[in-house]
Motif scaffolding. Structure first.
Motif, mmCIF file in Angstrom:
data_model
loop_
_atom_site.group_PDB
_atom_site.id
_atom_site.type_symbol
_atom_site.label_atom_id
_atom_site.label_comp_id
_atom_site.label_asym_id
_atom_site.label_seq_id
_atom_site.Cartn_x
_atom_site.Cartn_y
_atom_site.Cartn_z
ATOM 1 N N GLY A 198 -4.369 0.220 -1.402
ATOM 2 C CA GLY A 198 -3.192 -0.522 -1.748
ATOM 3 C C GLY A 198 -3.856 -1.915 -2.379
ATOM 4 O O GLY A 198 -5.074 -1.813 -2.632
ATOM 5 N N ILE A 219 2.049 10.547 -3.770
ATOM 6 C CA ILE A 219 2.357 9.170 -3.326
ATOM 7 C C ILE A 219 3.236 9.220 -2.310
ATOM 8 O O ILE A 219 4.678 9.805 -2.533
ATOM 9 C CB ILE A 219 2.769 8.219 -4.264
ATOM 10 C CG1 ILE A 219 1.532 7.962 -5.469
ATOM 11 C CG2 ILE A 219 2.902 6.800 -3.747
ATOM 12 C CD1 ILE A 219 1.606 6.810 -6.675
ATOM 13 N N VAL A 256 -2.409 6.098 -10.081
ATOM 14 C CA VAL A 256 -2.379 7.312 -9.185
ATOM 15 C C VAL A 256 -1.668 8.567 -9.281
ATOM 16 O O VAL A 256 -2.011 9.764 -9.689
ATOM 17 C CB VAL A 256 -1.891 6.822 -7.439
ATOM 18 C CG1 VAL A 256 -1.929 8.152 -6.840
ATOM 19 C CG2 VAL A 256 -2.971 6.001 -6.924
ATOM 20 N N ALA A 257 -0.512 8.151 -10.122
ATOM 21 C CA ALA A 257 0.560 9.453 -10.590
ATOM 22 C C ALA A 257 -0.247 9.779 -11.802
ATOM 23 O O ALA A 257 0.044 11.196 -11.997
ATOM 24 C CB ALA A 257 1.928 8.820 -10.853
ATOM 25 N N VAL A 269 -1.973 8.122 -0.292
ATOM 26 C CA VAL A 269 -2.321 9.075 -1.453
ATOM 27 C C VAL A 269 -2.954 10.277 -0.779
ATOM 28 O O VAL A 269 -3.588 10.335 -0.141
ATOM 29 C CB VAL A 269 -3.331 8.448 -2.584
ATOM 30 C CG1 VAL A 269 -3.680 9.252 -3.698
ATOM 31 C CG2 VAL A 269 -2.713 6.889 -2.879
ATOM 32 N N HIS A 287 5.216 6.451 0.263
ATOM 33 C CA HIS A 287 5.251 4.854 0.601
ATOM 34 C C HIS A 287 5.348 4.924 2.345
ATOM 35 O O HIS A 287 5.940 5.709 2.784
ATOM 36 C CB HIS A 287 6.536 4.268 -0.273
ATOM 37 C CG HIS A 287 6.505 4.306 -1.279
ATOM 38 N ND1 HIS A 287 5.797 2.978 -1.989
ATOM 39 C CD2 HIS A 287 6.819 5.136 -2.456
ATOM 40 C CE1 HIS A 287 5.740 3.132 -3.319
ATOM 41 N NE2 HIS A 287 6.400 4.089 -3.491
ATOM 42 N N THR A 295 0.093 2.321 -8.500
ATOM 43 C CA THR A 295 0.824 3.584 -8.528
ATOM 44 C C THR A 295 0.909 4.443 -9.694
ATOM 45 O O THR A 295 1.141 5.580 -9.448
ATOM 46 C CB THR A 295 2.447 3.305 -7.737
ATOM 47 O OG1 THR A 295 2.859 2.224 -8.580
ATOM 48 C CG2 THR A 295 2.248 2.985 -6.294
ATOM 49 N N SER A 338 0.936 -1.057 0.048
ATOM 50 C CA SER A 338 0.225 -0.187 0.120
ATOM 51 C C SER A 338 0.926 1.277 0.196
ATOM 52 O O SER A 338 2.078 1.325 0.201
ATOM 53 C CB SER A 338 -0.883 -0.034 1.166
ATOM 54 O OG SER A 338 0.039 0.194 2.394
ATOM 55 N N VAL A 339 0.170 2.453 -0.219
ATOM 56 C CA VAL A 339 0.805 3.679 -0.290
ATOM 57 C C VAL A 339 -0.096 4.826 0.257
ATOM 58 O O VAL A 339 -1.123 4.349 0.465
ATOM 59 C CB VAL A 339 1.244 4.116 -1.662
ATOM 60 C CG1 VAL A 339 2.445 3.354 -2.451
ATOM 61 C CG2 VAL A 339 0.103 4.257 -2.669
ATOM 62 N N PHE A 380 0.396 -3.494 -8.046
ATOM 63 C CA PHE A 380 0.752 -2.510 -7.156
ATOM 64 C C PHE A 380 1.414 -1.361 -8.276
ATOM 65 O O PHE A 380 1.135 -0.242 -8.075
ATOM 66 C CB PHE A 380 1.694 -2.932 -6.163
ATOM 67 C CG PHE A 380 2.096 -1.906 -5.218
ATOM 68 C CD1 PHE A 380 1.286 -1.135 -4.273
ATOM 69 C CD2 PHE A 380 3.533 -1.367 -5.398
ATOM 70 C CE1 PHE A 380 1.897 -0.267 -3.457
ATOM 71 C CE2 PHE A 380 4.151 -0.467 -4.703
ATOM 72 C CZ PHE A 380 3.232 0.211 -3.908
ATOM 73 N N GLU A 381 2.126 -2.145 -9.125
ATOM 74 C CA GLU A 381 2.941 -1.065 -10.203
ATOM 75 C C GLU A 381 1.736 -0.336 -10.945
ATOM 76 O O GLU A 381 1.848 0.906 -11.177
ATOM 77 C CB GLU A 381 3.746 -1.949 -11.044
ATOM 78 C CG GLU A 381 4.972 -2.511 -10.323
ATOM 79 C CD GLU A 381 5.888 -1.323 -9.573
ATOM 80 O OE1 GLU A 381 5.987 -0.129 -10.158
ATOM 81 O OE2 GLU A 381 6.355 -1.525 -8.449
#
Length: 277
Positions: free
Chosen positions: A235, A261, A254-255, A188, A263, A251, A185-186, A247-248
């Motif tokens: 996540g 972001i 989201v970007a 955001v 971590h 992220t 997870s991250v 996950f990649e």
């Protein structure tokens, strides 16, 4: 089939006592590579307890039940389990022997004097639904009981927790670490859940066996300066073979939406540095 827990007691619902069973049970399951599927809290209401148990007995779930198996007027679980199964309560010989051992252990002369009314009353705690199996209690020998995939134990953590562990290891060792599971997870910042929803739906559609989770926060300053800002703990979890790629994808998405972001490890480092100063 899921693993569930039913926590019984008016004292939990009234706030007189804080439940400790749920987090401990989750911990015991996690140590064995298992997950909790559901949890319910039920007060000391015989009709509600019976209805709840009748429903769960009709399922194929593994169910742990804490509380209400004593012999005082507010203990109803043994009777409700029997009613839910439509069978009588009987004094289990093994439970009787264990209770008498406990009576002897606590007696000044080391004997179980069953002429005493209070000692005879304690045998009520060994009355279980017909067909039940004894669930050992290493703390004081007063047993709980198991029926099919339901396991009943006292509400006292010092007794219940080792009984939970024993049942998991005795009956469900074959389920330990059967399902491989991981999550990443991250944090955001700067995006609303509604903005992220299409991305989350797309990832779950693309990666069968992966779930996306979103835990929004309006800010939690006690965790550190970074967490004080409005954010979302976003996540993916599930099959380790798929989580990395999912996950990649998460992220990157989201970007692309313009979100900031951070971590978890970075957030922890910043919080620790701020605390040191």
């Amino acid at each position: 089939m899921a693993v569930g827990i039913i926590i019984i007691g008016d004292e939990i619902l009234s706030g007189r006592r804080q439940d400790k069973h749920l987090p401990k049970f989750i911990e015991l399951l996690a140590q064995r590579g298992m997950q909790l599927g559901w949890a319910e809290y039920v007060g000391d209401d015989p009709q509600r307890i019976t209805a709840t148990l009748r429903r769960t007995f009709a399922s194929d779930d593994i169910v742990f039940v804490t509380g209400g198996i004593g012999a005082t007027p507010d203990d109803h679980t043994r009777q409700c389990a029997a009613a839910a199964l439509n069978v009588p309560l009987v004094l289990a010989p093994e439970a009787e022997a264990l209770i008498m051992e406990r009576i002897a252990d606590t007696s000044p002369d080391g004997r179980a004097d069953m002429t005493q009314a209070d000692n005879r009353h304690r045998l009520k705690m060994g009355e279980f639904p017909v067909g039940a199996r004894v669930l050992p209690n290493p703390y004081n020998k007063i047993p709980g009981f198991s029926v099919d995939q339901h396991h009943f134990m006292p509400g006292f953590p010092v007794m219940a927790w080792p009984m939970m562990a024993w049942a998991l290891d005795t009956y469900y060792a074959g389920l330990h670490h059967q399902t491989r599971h991981t999550e990443r997870s991250v944090l955001v910042f700067g995006l609303a859940e509604s903005t992220l929803t299409p991305l989350m739906e797309a990832i779950e559609a693309e990666y069968d066996g992966v779930k996306v989770f979103s835990l929004p926060s309006v800010g939690d300053a006690e965790r550190g300066a970074i967490y004080a800002r409005r954010h979302i703990d976003l996540g993916v979890k599930g099959d380790p073979a798929l989580v990395g790629a999912a996950f990649e994808r998460l992220t990157a998405g989201v970007a692309a939406l313009g979100g900031e972001i951070i971590h978890p490890a970075e957030a922890l480092a910043v919080s620790q540095a701020a605390s040191a100063n």
